[in-house]
Motif scaffolding. Structure first.
Motif, PDB file in Angstrom:
ATOM      1  N   LEU A 119      29.075  23.388  50.830  1.00  0.00           N
ATOM      2  CA  LEU A 119      28.152  23.138  49.734  1.00  0.00           C
ATOM      3  C   LEU A 119      27.206  24.321  49.504  1.00  0.00           C
ATOM      4  N   ASN A 120      26.977  25.097  50.548  1.00  0.00           N
ATOM      5  CA  ASN A 120      26.099  26.264  50.422  1.00  0.00           C
ATOM      6  C   ASN A 120      26.854  27.539  50.056  1.00  0.00           C
ATOM      7  N   THR A 121      28.163  27.426  49.968  1.00  0.00           N
ATOM      8  CA  THR A 121      28.987  28.590  49.661  1.00  0.00           C
ATOM      9  C   THR A 121      28.985  28.855  48.156  1.00  0.00           C
ATOM     10  N   PHE A 122      29.012  30.125  47.778  1.00  0.00           N
ATOM     11  CA  PHE A 122      29.134  30.518  46.380  1.00  0.00           C
ATOM     12  C   PHE A 122      30.491  31.185  46.164  1.00  0.00           C
ATOM     13  N   VAL A 123      31.027  31.003  44.967  1.00  0.00           N
ATOM     14  CA  VAL A 123      32.344  31.545  44.623  1.00  0.00           C
ATOM     15  C   VAL A 123      32.278  32.206  43.251  1.00  0.00           C
ATOM     16  N   LEU A 124      33.330  32.903  42.902  1.00  0.00           N
ATOM     17  CA  LEU A 124      33.432  33.466  41.558  1.00  0.00           C
ATOM     18  C   LEU A 124      33.654  32.352  40.537  1.00  0.00           C
ATOM     19  N   PRO A 125      33.131  32.494  39.328  1.00  0.00           N
ATOM     20  CA  PRO A 125      33.352  31.456  38.318  1.00  0.00           C
ATOM     21  C   PRO A 125      34.808  31.392  37.861  1.00  0.00           C
ATOM     22  N   ILE A 126      35.501  32.531  37.950  1.00  0.00           N
ATOM     23  CA  ILE A 126      36.934  32.567  37.660  1.00  0.00           C
ATOM     24  C   ILE A 126      37.598  33.330  38.804  1.00  0.00           C
ATOM     25  N   PRO A 127      38.266  32.630  39.700  1.00  0.00           N
ATOM     26  CA  PRO A 127      38.867  33.296  40.870  1.00  0.00           C
ATOM     27  C   PRO A 127      39.825  34.406  40.458  1.00  0.00           C
ATOM     28  N   GLY A 128      39.683  35.573  41.106  1.00  0.00           N
ATOM     29  CA  GLY A 128      40.576  36.692  40.857  1.00  0.00           C
ATOM     30  C   GLY A 128      40.230  37.514  39.631  1.00  0.00           C
ATOM     31  N   SER A 129      39.172  37.103  38.920  1.00  0.00           N
ATOM     32  CA  SER A 129      38.798  37.855  37.722  1.00  0.00           C
ATOM     33  C   SER A 129      37.893  39.031  38.081  1.00  0.00           C
ATOM     34  N   TYR A 130      37.435  39.751  37.059  1.00  0.00           N
ATOM     35  CA  TYR A 130      36.577  40.919  37.268  1.00  0.00           C
ATOM     36  C   TYR A 130      35.600  41.013  36.092  1.00  0.00           C
ATOM     37  N   VAL A 131      34.552  41.791  36.302  1.00  0.00           N
ATOM     38  CA  VAL A 131      33.532  41.975  35.274  1.00  0.00           C
ATOM     39  C   VAL A 131      34.033  42.999  34.248  1.00  0.00           C
ATOM     40  N   SER A 132      34.142  42.549  33.009  1.00  0.00           N
ATOM     41  CA  SER A 132      34.607  43.440  31.933  1.00  0.00           C
ATOM     42  C   SER A 132      33.449  44.076  31.177  1.00  0.00           C
ATOM     43  N   THR A 133      32.300  43.411  31.161  1.00  0.00           N
ATOM     44  CA  THR A 133      31.096  43.976  30.551  1.00  0.00           C
ATOM     45  C   THR A 133      29.935  43.699  31.483  1.00  0.00           C
ATOM     46  N   GLY A 134      29.189  44.744  31.847  1.00  0.00           N
ATOM     47  CA  GLY A 134      28.148  44.617  32.843  1.00  0.00           C
ATOM     48  C   GLY A 134      26.822  44.095  32.307  1.00  0.00           C
TER      49      GLY A 134
END
Length: 254
Positions: A119-134
């Motif tokens: 429950l305290n763990t954080f994850v990516l909102p879309i697994p395996g994705s990457y930031v396209s615009t910073g």
């Protein structure tokens, strides 16, 4: 001339009568379990009884008494050993029950610890994705003059997940953000997910890390499908903080 009959009072008892007396004595001893201890000479002493007319007496010798004592002692030892075995078995059963309780308690503690960690763990909102615009990228595309979040690359219809545990405070149309979901996180911060093609949660609903919020899309002010993600100090626009630093501070590799 007078004849004297041979049935006077001094006549010895008949053989039949003496034999009957002996048989009665033996029968009495048989009922007490002592007949097995009679020695042959005791039964053969008929001539002495015949001579004296005394009642025959059978006594238990020291050897028989010792055998009885030994048997009683053996029985007592067997009873003591059985009692000791039962006591040992009861102790073993008690230890087994206590050990099982300890193991269950340890498993429950481990399960609770694992659940707290999850429950305290954080994850990516879309697994395996990457930031396209910073974050804070400049340009005329944004009304504020700069990007208030980050964009994660995603085709339309890609599942969007909660980055951590939280409660839905907004789920609906968000103007330039299109369909959006805003979560109040368990640590008091907020996260926002914009441009969704569909929403799968409702206000007041609790979510856990990785819980599905909806599907990515291109609703609102956007040039194409992607996920716009923000980290905020409040639920409102303008309280944004660096989302990449936010995720990294919670152990997410971005």
């Amino acid at each position: 001339m007078a004849f004297t009959c041979g049935t006077g009072k001094h006549r010895r008892p008949s053989r039949v009568k003496r034999t009957t007396s002996n048989a009665v004595g033996v029968a009495a001893l048989t009922t007490t379990g002592v007949i097995g201890t009679l020695a042959a000479p005791a039964l053969a002493a008929d001539s002495s009884v015949e001579q004296t007319g005394l009642t025959q007496a059978i006594t238990i010798g020291d050897t028989v008494a010792a055998q009885i004592d030994a048997q009683a002692a053996a029985q007592q030892r067997a009873a003591d050993e059985a009692a000791a075995r039962e006591k040992a078995e009861q102790a073993a059963r008690k230890r087994a029950v206590e050990e099982a309780k300890r193991e269950r308690a340890a498993e429950e503690r481990a399960a609770r610890a694992a659940e707290r960690k999850r429950l305290n763990t954080f994850v990516l909102p879309i697994p395996g994705s990457y930031v396209s615009t910073g974050y804070k990228a400049g340009g005329s595309l944004w009304s504020s003059g700069s990007h208030t979040g980050v964009d994660f690359h995603a085709a339309s219809g890609t599942p969007v997940h909660a980055v951590g545990s939280g409660t839905v405070v907004t789920a609906g149309w968000g103007g330039a953000y299109g369909n959006q979901v805003v979560l109040r996180m368990h640590d008091g911060t907020y996260t926002m997910y914009g441009h969704l093609s569909s929403i799968g949660v409702a206000v007041g609903q609790t979510v856990t890390p990785g819980g599905r919020l909806g599907l990515s899309g291109a609703t609102g002010n956007t040039t194409g499908p992607h996920l716009h993600f923000e980290a905020r100090t409040t639920a409102e626009y303008g309280s944004d903080i660096d989302p990449v630093a936010y995720l990294r501070s919670h152990g997410v590799n971005v």
